[in-house]
Design an enzyme around this catalytic site. Structure first.
Site, mmCIF file in Angstrom:
data_model
loop_
_atom_site.group_PDB
_atom_site.id
_atom_site.type_symbol
_atom_site.label_atom_id
_atom_site.label_comp_id
_atom_site.label_asym_id
_atom_site.label_seq_id
_atom_site.Cartn_x
_atom_site.Cartn_y
_atom_site.Cartn_z
ATOM 1 N N GLU A 103 122.425 2.113 -36.700
ATOM 2 C CA GLU A 103 122.966 0.913 -37.128
ATOM 3 C C GLU A 103 122.304 0.143 -38.198
ATOM 4 O O GLU A 103 121.427 -0.608 -37.981
ATOM 5 C CB GLU A 103 123.834 -0.100 -36.043
ATOM 6 N N SER A 104 122.759 0.071 -39.572
ATOM 7 C CA SER A 104 122.062 -0.497 -40.583
ATOM 8 C C SER A 104 121.699 -2.212 -40.239
ATOM 9 O O SER A 104 120.559 -2.622 -40.547
ATOM 10 C CB SER A 104 122.905 -0.358 -41.875
ATOM 11 N N VAL A 129 123.663 8.257 -40.122
ATOM 12 C CA VAL A 129 122.139 7.641 -40.549
ATOM 13 C C VAL A 129 123.011 6.325 -41.407
ATOM 14 O O VAL A 129 123.994 6.058 -41.442
ATOM 15 C CB VAL A 129 121.763 8.503 -42.028
ATOM 16 N N CYS A 183 124.028 7.483 -48.968
ATOM 17 C CA CYS A 183 124.592 6.608 -48.036
ATOM 18 C C CYS A 183 124.168 5.111 -47.983
ATOM 19 O O CYS A 183 123.113 4.682 -48.272
ATOM 20 C CB CYS A 183 123.996 7.133 -46.742
HETATM 21 N N1 LIG Z 1 127.861 1.420 -38.999
HETATM 22 C C1 LIG Z 1 126.969 2.420 -39.415
HETATM 23 C C2 LIG Z 1 127.669 3.238 -40.403
HETATM 24 C C3 LIG Z 1 126.667 4.372 -40.811
HETATM 25 C C4 LIG Z 1 127.620 5.519 -41.575
HETATM 26 O O1 LIG Z 1 128.701 5.467 -41.584
HETATM 27 N N2 LIG Z 1 126.892 6.363 -42.036
HETATM 28 C C5 LIG Z 1 127.288 7.498 -42.760
HETATM 29 C C6 LIG Z 1 126.826 7.949 -44.274
HETATM 30 S S1 LIG Z 1 127.048 6.735 -45.539
HETATM 31 C C7 LIG Z 1 127.392 8.708 -42.102
HETATM 32 O O2 LIG Z 1 126.353 9.013 -41.461
HETATM 33 N N3 LIG Z 1 128.647 9.350 -41.907
HETATM 34 C C8 LIG Z 1 128.722 10.585 -40.957
HETATM 35 C C9 LIG Z 1 129.928 10.372 -40.114
HETATM 36 O O3 LIG Z 1 130.390 9.317 -39.897
HETATM 37 O O4 LIG Z 1 129.882 11.256 -39.316
HETATM 38 C C10 LIG Z 1 125.661 1.569 -39.996
HETATM 39 O O5 LIG Z 1 125.985 0.474 -40.512
HETATM 40 O O6 LIG Z 1 124.711 2.140 -40.123
#
Ligand SMILES: N[C@@H](CCC(=O)N[C@@H](CS)C(=O)NCC(=O)O)C(=O)O
Length: 189
Positions: free
Chosen positions: A63-64, A50, A10
């Protein structure tokens, strides 16, 4: 101890990993299998995504960008936003517009769409970097950390070409152990 719920693959989690490493902070990394997520993850982040950052005292942050900004405020040294307010603002603008400037084009290629749009976005970033050392200006910081995980993955997965300014920027970043470690993560995927 601090915990980061993370996934090697990720790039959003990579933002948190790099920021934690730059701050020299130790933490427990809990690797989440994104194709078979534990139900308890939704208790920490209702979206089930994550990264999630958790402190012993009870603070739980998904949220990163929020995690990076929190780390910067909670542990100001070494600074990961430039001293100049205008450069900070420019860096925040780049994070705010990440999807338009890189993310959407990257995920389009992941879905099997042609690379044309991604190549165009990378050319734009190359132009941005023609006039500056780092994405937000003269100093390394959260804007660079916010973009480099996707650049590393685009190189590894799609064998993209980087323009000279973007390539130089990446070389500068890879001289930093925190970013070099993320390249190792990508190489092992
Ligand atoms: N806006 C979130 C995006 C995080 C994200 O999309 N993580 C992905 C993995 S790269 C995830 O957990 N995806 C699972 C899902 O969307 O159900 C951030 O900035 O942390």
């Amino acid at each position: 101890m601090t915990t980061l719920y993370t996934a090697d693959r990720c790039p959003y989690a990579a933002r948190a990993r790099i920021a934690l490493a730059e701050k020299g902070l130790a933490y427990d990394a809990v690797e989440i299998d994104l194709s078979d997520r534990p139900a308890w993850l939704y208790g920490k982040n209702p979206l089930g995504r994550v990264p999630v950052y958790e402190e012993d005292g009870g603070l739980v942050l998904p949220e990163s960008v929020v995690i990076m900004e929190y780390l910067e405020e909670r542990y100001p040294e070494p600074a990961l936003w430039p001293a100049d307010p205008a450069e900070r603002a420019l860096g925040r603008l780049l994070l705010e517009r990440f999807d338009d400037l890189l993310g959407d084009a990257y995920y389009a290629v992941r879905r099997g769409e042609p690379r044309e749009q991604l190549d165009g976005r990378l050319a734009e970033l190359d132009r941005v970097l023609e006039g500056r050392q780092h994405l937000s200006g003269r100093e390394y910081g959260l804007a660079d950390i916010g973009y480099v995980p996707w650049i590393l993955r685009a190189l590894d997965r799609f064998d993209v070409d980087l323009g000279p300014a973007l390539d130089d920027w990446l070389e500068r970043l890879l001289a930093r152990p925190a970013v070099a470690a993320e390249r190792e993560v990508v190489a092992a995927l």
